[in-house]
Every structure is written in C-alpha cells, then in structure tokens.
Write an enzyme that holds these catalytic residues in place. Structure first.
Site, PDB file in Angstrom:
ATOM      1  N   ARG A  51       0.955  -0.861  -0.144  1.00 14.43           N
ATOM      2  CA  ARG A  51      -0.076  -0.190   0.249  1.00 14.43           C
ATOM      3  C   ARG A  51       0.833   1.297   0.081  1.00 14.43           C
ATOM      4  O   ARG A  51       0.636   2.395  -1.060  1.00 14.43           O
ATOM      5  CB  ARG A  51      -0.613   0.309   1.084  1.00 14.43           C
ATOM      6  CG  ARG A  51      -1.936  -0.075   1.312  1.00 14.43           C
ATOM      7  CD  ARG A  51      -2.300  -2.158   2.405  1.00 14.43           C
ATOM      8  NE  ARG A  51      -1.895  -2.367   2.542  1.00 14.43           N
ATOM      9  CZ  ARG A  51      -1.607  -3.266   2.602  1.00 14.43           C
ATOM     10  NH1 ARG A  51      -2.958  -3.623   1.750  1.00 14.43           N
ATOM     11  NH2 ARG A  51      -0.332  -4.428   2.890  1.00 14.43           N
ATOM     12  N   THR A  52       1.360   1.128   0.927  1.00 13.39           N
ATOM     13  CA  THR A  52       2.668   2.492   1.170  1.00 13.39           C
ATOM     14  C   THR A  52       3.636   3.358   0.071  1.00 13.39           C
ATOM     15  O   THR A  52       3.310   3.791  -0.414  1.00 13.39           O
ATOM     16  CB  THR A  52       3.400   2.552   1.869  1.00 13.39           C
ATOM     17  OG1 THR A  52       3.093   2.146   3.741  1.00 13.39           O
ATOM     18  CG2 THR A  52       3.750   3.684   2.735  1.00 13.39           C
TER      19      THR A  52
END
Ligand code: CP
Length: 365
Positions: A51-52
């Site tokens: 995600r990040t």
C-alpha cells in the site's frame, strides 16, 4: 525545507489543510492532474510494502509527476554497505522528494538531515508511520464527519504496531477522545506511548484483553495484525497470532455506525465475512491513502524553500556520551552516527535518543 518524519512535524492547522486538500482532490481530481509535472518522487523501500509504496507512486503519477526508486534493500547499494546518509545525498541529485521505509528506527530522520530535498517517513521499524496516520485521520473524518468526541478502540498488537503509536499521538490533539486499548498482556502499548501521549495529555483510556466487552462502546475499531516479523521468538508469535478475530458475530455487538479500520495487510484478524458489512472501511482507507499522500506531496513540494521548524532549540543534548540500547535503532547498525540524546527529565536523569526516541536513564545528566 520541510520533511515529514513524525506526525508532530505537522501543526494541527496543517493537518486540517491536508485533509481539506485530500477532500478537494477526491472531488476535483482533474484540477490536480498536472500539479507535479516535471517533478520526481523517489521511493526508497528497504522493507516490503504494498500500500504505502504503490499509493505514493500512484499519488505522484496522478499529480502528473514521475517516480524512481527501489522496493528492497537488496536491489540498492545499501546491500554493499552504503549508509542512509550517503543514500539520501545521492538521491537528492536525482529526485525532488523522497518517501523512505526502513526497518531501523530513525533511518528516515537521518535521511532528512542529509538530503537536500524533503523526506517522508514511510514507516521506520516499530516506531512511526505518519502517512498511515494521515490516511487514518482522513478516513475517520470522512466516515464520522469529525475528529473529536470519539471513542476509538485499538485491537491486536499494540506493542510493535507503529500505526497505532502514531495514531494515538495524533489523537491526543483532539478533544473528547476516549481510547480503548485491547491486546494480550504481552502486546500492550509501550510505556512511552502510555505516559507521553495518554497520561501527559490527560487522555481518558482503558486497557483490556476483552474485545467483546469493549465493542459496544466504540465509534471506531482500529484492528491490527500481530506482526510475525517483529517477534524474536517464533513460539510466542504462534501463541499470540490468533488472539483476536473479528467476525460477523462480534460485529453484531457493535454500534450500527461503528467504523472498522485496519492499516492492512490483514492475516487472520478480520474474517473476510466482515468485508460485506458497510461498517468495514479498510478498503476505503486504502484509497484514502493515495489522496492524502497526493495532498502531502503537494504541500511539501510547495514548502521546499521554507525552513524546517526549529528543532531542539532549547533542549539540552548529550552528544556521544552514552549509546542507545535499542537494538532496532539506526545507530545500532550505522556506527558512525553521533549518539545524540535529548535530556527530558533532569530530576530522574532521563534522556531520549533523537533517532528512535527510546528513553534511557543515565548518571551523565
Ligand atoms: N499499511 C501499510 O503500511 O501497508 P504496507 O506495509 O503494504 O505499505
């Protein structure tokens, strides 16, 4: 030049502005499509991420910018022994802004002190994850319409969960927040979060091992994964890994408008059956992560010529007098870094490592 290492690098007004910008991007994406034309984001990920890293990359692309970087330490010259400081100096020659994830606590701080471009902490060990906190705040705001007067439960690994520590810190700035900490005894929040965030700020909080009892009181339930990678003893992980599993039966105990957040990845702590429940907000949270990172990139690139807020201005420092005892501190692997401690309590001889923030007691004060 501004960086984001800790959520407290942002004032409450700046937090509000970022949330407002993210909401505006959601409403008017086309207006932002060329805001970062000609700019480059470097994603330096020394630790895995889905995600990040990808939300940062998607964010920069949706702002019209470009992305360079690496997704594991082994494909960078860190594997040949290059320091974080040198890496930051090198990347400053190629990019306009850095997002860095590193397993050692304080590594992005070291990068920010050596880069000539803004550095964003994308997660450093068990320490901080400020852009996840921005994501969480935006999600809470969008779900509840406010960031005050809420009962927020944190469940799972509260000891190593950096997203938990950062979000609790951020919530201390809002009024009417009650915190419910739900974890096994072995995974309770660290003392520095309990004392420095909750007790010093007179926050109302309670600690429990019982999720079912806590559920009916909560406006927000923040579930977390028991993180295998943070356990030295695999048998302890095996014993604790399924401590809490959120199921539709447990959701029936909760308020009809409780919002369930999770920084993800999940393993087993939220049954996939819960995904259908309209109160399950963790995939909306993932999308919010892209929008708030767009807002953050814009803000930091706009403020590139502004000086960093004064740091340690009045603080008494111990420099190269004692060594940090935290084995996860960046100073444990990069021996050439100065050992710098901020004196936090003269009476009890307490100081705090400026990189990883772990506290030590010393006769040197
Ligand atoms: N929430 C979060 O930090 O996810 P990743 O580890 O996939 O980046």
């Amino acid at each position: 030049m501004r960086s984001l290492i800790d959520i407290f690098d942002l004032s409450i007004e700046e937090l509000d502005e970022l949330i407002a910008t993210a909401n505006d991007i959601i409403e008017h994406p086309a207006a932002y499509a060329e805001k970062c034309k000609g700019k480059k984001l470097a994603t330096l990920f020394f630790e895995p991420s889905t995600r990040t890293r990808l939300s940062f990359e998607a964010a920069m692309m949706e702002l019209g910018g470009n992305v360079i970087g690496f997704s594991e330490a082994s494909s960078s010259s860190a594997s040949k022994g290059e320091s974080v400081a040198d890496t930051a100096k090198v990347i400053s020659c190629y990019a306009d802004i850095i997002a860095m994830r590193h397993p050692k606590e304080g590594a992005p701080y070291v990068a920010s002190k050596n880069a000539t471009i803004p550095v964003i902490n994308a997660g450093d060990g068990g320490h901080n994850h400020p852009t996840q906190t921005l994501t969480d705040l935006l999600t809470i705001y969008r779900e509840k319409g406010r960031l005050h007067d809420l009962t927020v439960g944190f469940c799972g690994d509260l000891k190593y969960g950096r997203t938990v520590h950062s979000l609790i810190s951020a919530l201390t700035r809002y009024t009417g927040i009650k915190i419910v900490l739900i974890s096994p005894e072995e995974l309770k929040i660290p003392g520095y979060v309990r004392f420095d965030d909750l007790e010093k700020n007179h926050m109302e909080y309670l600690e429990t091992t019982n999720l079912e009892e806590a559920l009916p009181t909560l406006d927000i339930l923040y579930m977390t994964r028991i993180q295998r990678e943070r356990f030295a003893d695999p048998f302890v992980y095996e014993r604790l890994k399924d401590s809490y599993i959120l199921t539709p039966e447990k959701m029936a105990l909760a308020k009809s408008d409780m919002a369930v957040l999770h920084p993800l990845p999940r393993v087993n702590e939220i049954s996939v059956q819960v995904d259908k429940d309209p109160r399950a907000c963790y995939f909306k949270q993932v999308l919010n992560g892209k929008y708030i990172r767009m807002a953050l990139i814009l803000r930091l690139l706009e403020s590139v010529d502004q000086p960093s807020p004064a740091e340690n201005e009045n603080a008494e420092l111990l420099i190269n007098t004692i060594r940090c005892q935290n084995p996860n501190c960046i100073t444990s692997v990069e021996q050439e870094l100065d050992q710098i401690f901020k004196v936090t309590d003269k009476e009890y001889h307490i100081c705090r490592c400026i990189y990883c923030e772990s506290k030590q007691q010393t006769k040197e004060i």
